[in-house]
Scaffold this motif. Structure first.
Motif, short mmCIF file in Angstrom:
data_model
loop_
_atom_site.label_atom_id
_atom_site.label_comp_id
_atom_site.label_asym_id
_atom_site.label_seq_id
_atom_site.Cartn_x
_atom_site.Cartn_y
_atom_site.Cartn_z
N THR A 120 60.55 33.40 -58.04
CA THR A 120 60.72 34.03 -58.70
C THR A 120 61.91 35.43 -59.37
OG1 THR A 120 58.09 35.17 -58.84
CG2 THR A 120 59.20 36.55 -60.47
N LEU A 121 62.78 34.59 -59.97
CA LEU A 121 63.66 34.61 -60.16
C LEU A 121 64.05 35.77 -60.45
CD1 LEU A 121 65.26 31.99 -61.63
CD2 LEU A 121 64.78 31.54 -58.96
N VAL A 122 63.84 37.00 -61.11
CA VAL A 122 64.31 38.36 -61.11
C VAL A 122 63.70 39.16 -60.31
CG1 VAL A 122 61.74 39.30 -61.87
CG2 VAL A 122 63.72 40.41 -62.93
N ASP A 123 63.08 38.61 -58.80
CA ASP A 123 63.18 39.50 -57.89
C ASP A 123 64.38 39.52 -56.74
OD1 ASP A 123 60.97 40.35 -59.05
OD2 ASP A 123 60.22 38.58 -57.52
N PHE A 124 65.39 38.87 -57.60
CA PHE A 124 66.56 38.29 -56.55
C PHE A 124 67.47 39.19 -57.01
CE2 PHE A 124 63.83 35.26 -55.26
CZ PHE A 124 63.80 35.14 -53.80
N ASP A 125 68.60 39.62 -56.15
CA ASP A 125 69.55 40.23 -56.11
C ASP A 125 71.20 39.32 -55.91
OD1 ASP A 125 68.65 42.93 -56.11
OD2 ASP A 125 68.47 42.16 -53.68
N VAL A 126 71.09 38.32 -55.68
CA VAL A 126 71.98 37.06 -55.42
C VAL A 126 71.41 35.77 -55.95
CG1 VAL A 126 74.03 36.27 -54.17
CG2 VAL A 126 73.25 38.42 -53.88
N ILE A 177 73.20 45.86 -60.09
CA ILE A 177 74.10 44.85 -61.32
C ILE A 177 73.34 43.12 -59.93
CG2 ILE A 177 76.07 45.60 -61.69
CD1 ILE A 177 77.86 45.06 -58.63
N LYS A 178 73.68 42.23 -60.24
CA LYS A 178 73.51 40.53 -60.17
C LYS A 178 74.38 40.40 -59.25
CE LYS A 178 68.77 41.17 -60.84
NZ LYS A 178 67.26 40.01 -60.98
N PHE A 179 74.86 39.28 -59.27
CA PHE A 179 75.48 38.58 -58.39
C PHE A 179 75.20 36.47 -58.82
CE2 PHE A 179 76.31 42.45 -56.51
CZ PHE A 179 77.76 42.68 -56.57
N LYS A 198 71.40 41.00 -49.09
CA LYS A 198 70.57 41.58 -50.04
C LYS A 198 70.07 40.03 -50.56
CE LYS A 198 73.30 45.03 -52.10
NZ LYS A 198 73.86 46.15 -53.32
N LYS A 199 68.81 40.11 -51.26
CA LYS A 199 67.70 39.12 -51.77
C LYS A 199 68.38 37.99 -52.38
CE LYS A 199 63.65 40.02 -53.13
NZ LYS A 199 62.53 40.04 -52.85
N VAL A 200 68.89 36.68 -51.46
CA VAL A 200 69.65 35.55 -51.99
C VAL A 200 68.35 34.85 -52.58
CG1 VAL A 200 71.62 33.83 -51.61
CG2 VAL A 200 71.00 36.52 -50.45
N VAL A 201 68.65 33.79 -53.24
CA VAL A 201 68.16 32.39 -54.28
C VAL A 201 69.09 31.71 -54.26
CG1 VAL A 201 67.94 33.10 -56.25
CG2 VAL A 201 66.02 31.49 -55.83
N LEU A 202 68.86 30.64 -53.70
CA LEU A 202 69.53 28.98 -53.82
C LEU A 202 68.97 28.56 -55.57
CD1 LEU A 202 69.72 27.57 -51.17
CD2 LEU A 202 71.23 28.87 -51.36
N PHE A 203 69.83 27.84 -56.05
CA PHE A 203 69.22 27.00 -57.49
C PHE A 203 68.62 25.70 -56.68
CE2 PHE A 203 69.63 23.14 -59.50
CZ PHE A 203 69.73 23.52 -60.62
#
Length: 419
Positions: free
Chosen positions: A297-303, A262-264, A285-290
């Motif tokens: 590459t946003l699809v690679d992140f979980d949060v 799942i993604k958050f 887990k893998k986190v990206v900020l706005f």
């Protein structure tokens, strides 16, 4: 009016003057109070530059952001019905003004000057409103007293009254007098109407809550966000909205422990850089900020942590499950109607009793209240693995919103027509 009223008004004015002095002192040390004080200095200059003596105006007052959102459906209908009138919108708090000072519905948006007799007279002499709307609450005696003197139709919309308010205390006569200004009270529920009728008010209608009209209208807008679609990538997604540290403590533990695919998306209530980084660093887990999305590459992140404001409503449209924060603090949970209108099952903390819509949706089963880590895990796990339960609870939420629409129409039907 009695001498007692004028004695109380005199005392009230002394208190307001003293509060104004304390605010100036506080502005030297506290940024939020500085905003409150500094931006009020230019209010009358702004009004004079944007309102001509020949302009027709209608004034709306909102305490803060929540009241603005609540009044928005009425403001929009008023602008349609009276296109020749300028809309003047005032806020009391920085949290409302700073976020919506560049709104598209009002011709003039300013802070409400402090409630002194001089300020009230000067404000009204410039604005000269033909109708006035106070949203939900905030009853400023000097403004109301001056409005009564010049006989301007004044309405309370989405009002809510409780027995513990000053109006209903034996010593609340001064504030009860302020209510005499209102041409009509449009209240949210029967208990509010009953309390007002106990004060002898017959100019009351139960219209409901205009917030339902606002959130229902969201479905008619374009809620698409390309970057959220790229991140979600058709994966089951939990959206955490308006979270506070106590919410995030539980959420982060679940994120770090779950093995579900799942993604958050987390949209914290406070987006200060230091707190955002602390939240990011707590997640394994893998986190990206706005603020980083353009280079990732946003699809690679979980949060996905949303370190900006103004897009949470649209983000809810991508949620399969929503967690709405605030329920571990006071006064309690934030706005649950936005995810509800999209038919999303909702999880909240334990403090929701002051919010009728949250209480109703918990009782109906569309919203789940949790008090600790174990209950959060149980609620999320059940919703994640059981699509039928997600759909059922989501349907309860969207139906609840749909059933409670219509407050704006009742209000518009019962207004006195301006000149």
């Amino acid at each position: 009016m009695s001498q007692k009223f004028f004695d109380m008004l005199f005392l009230y004015n002394l208190i307001v003057q003293f509060a104004g002095f304390l605010l100036k002192i506080g502005a030297l040390f506290i940024p939020k109070i500085k905003l409150f004080v500094e931006d009020r200095k230019s209010v009358f200059e702004t009004l004079e530059s944007k309102i001509n003596a020949t302009d027709k105006t209608i004034w709306f007052h909102a305490a803060s952001l929540g009241e603005y959102e609540q009044g928005l459906p009425v403001i929009e209908e008023i602008t349609k019905k009276y296109p020749g009138h300028k809309i003047v919108l005032t806020f009391f708090s920085p949290s409302g003004y700073e976020v919506r000072k560049k709104n598209s519905v009002a011709d003039v948006t300013v802070y409400l000057p402090l409630d002194t007799k001089k300020n009230a007279q000067q404000f009204l002499s410039i604005v000269q409103p033909e109708m006035v709307f106070f949203i939900k609450y905030e009853y400023w005696p000097n403004y109301l007293n001056e409005l009564r003197k010049i006989e301007i139709p004044t309405y309370l919309i989405s009002g809510i009254f409780r027995k513990n308010q000053l109006f209903f205390k034996w010593y609340g006569g001064f504030y009860r007098t302020a209510l005499n200004t209102f041409t009509y009270f449009f209240v949210q529920n029967e208990s509010s109407k009953k309390l007002l009728m106990e004060l002898g008010k017959t100019n009351v209608a139960v219209s409901g809550d205009t917030r339902f009209d606002r959130v229902a209208s969201i479905l008619e807008k374009d809620n698409s966000l390309d970057f959220i679609e790229a991140f979600k990538n058709d994966t089951l997604t939990i959206v955490v909205g308006s979270s506070w540290p106590k919410d995030e403590y539980l959420i982060v533990d679940f994120i770090n422990q779950t093995s579900e695919k799942i993604k958050f998306i987390i949209a914290p209530h406070n987006i200060k850089e230091e707190q955002i980084q602390e939240l990011k660093n707590s997640i394994s887990k893998k986190v990206v900020l706005f603020s980083e999305k353009a280079t990732k590459t946003l699809v690679d992140f979980d949060v996905f942590i949303i370190d900006t404001i103004g897009i949470l409503t649209k983000i809810y449209s991508y949620a399969d499950i929503a967690y709405v924060g605030g329920g571990f603090g006071n006064p309690g949970v934030h706005n649950i109607l936005e995810p509800a209108t999209f038919g999303v099952p909702i999880v909240i903390g334990p403090n929701f009793s002051h919010f009728t819509e949250a209480t109703a949706m918990v009782n109906m089963g569309g919203c789940i209240s949790i008090s600790n880590k174990t209950e959060l895990v149980d609620a999320f796990s059940n919703l994640i693995v059981n699509e039928d339960i997600r759909d059922e609870k989501g349907h309860i939420c969207s139906t609840f919103v749909e059933m409670n629409k219509g407050a704006t129409a009742i209000i518009m039907k019962n207004l006195n027509k301006p000149n």
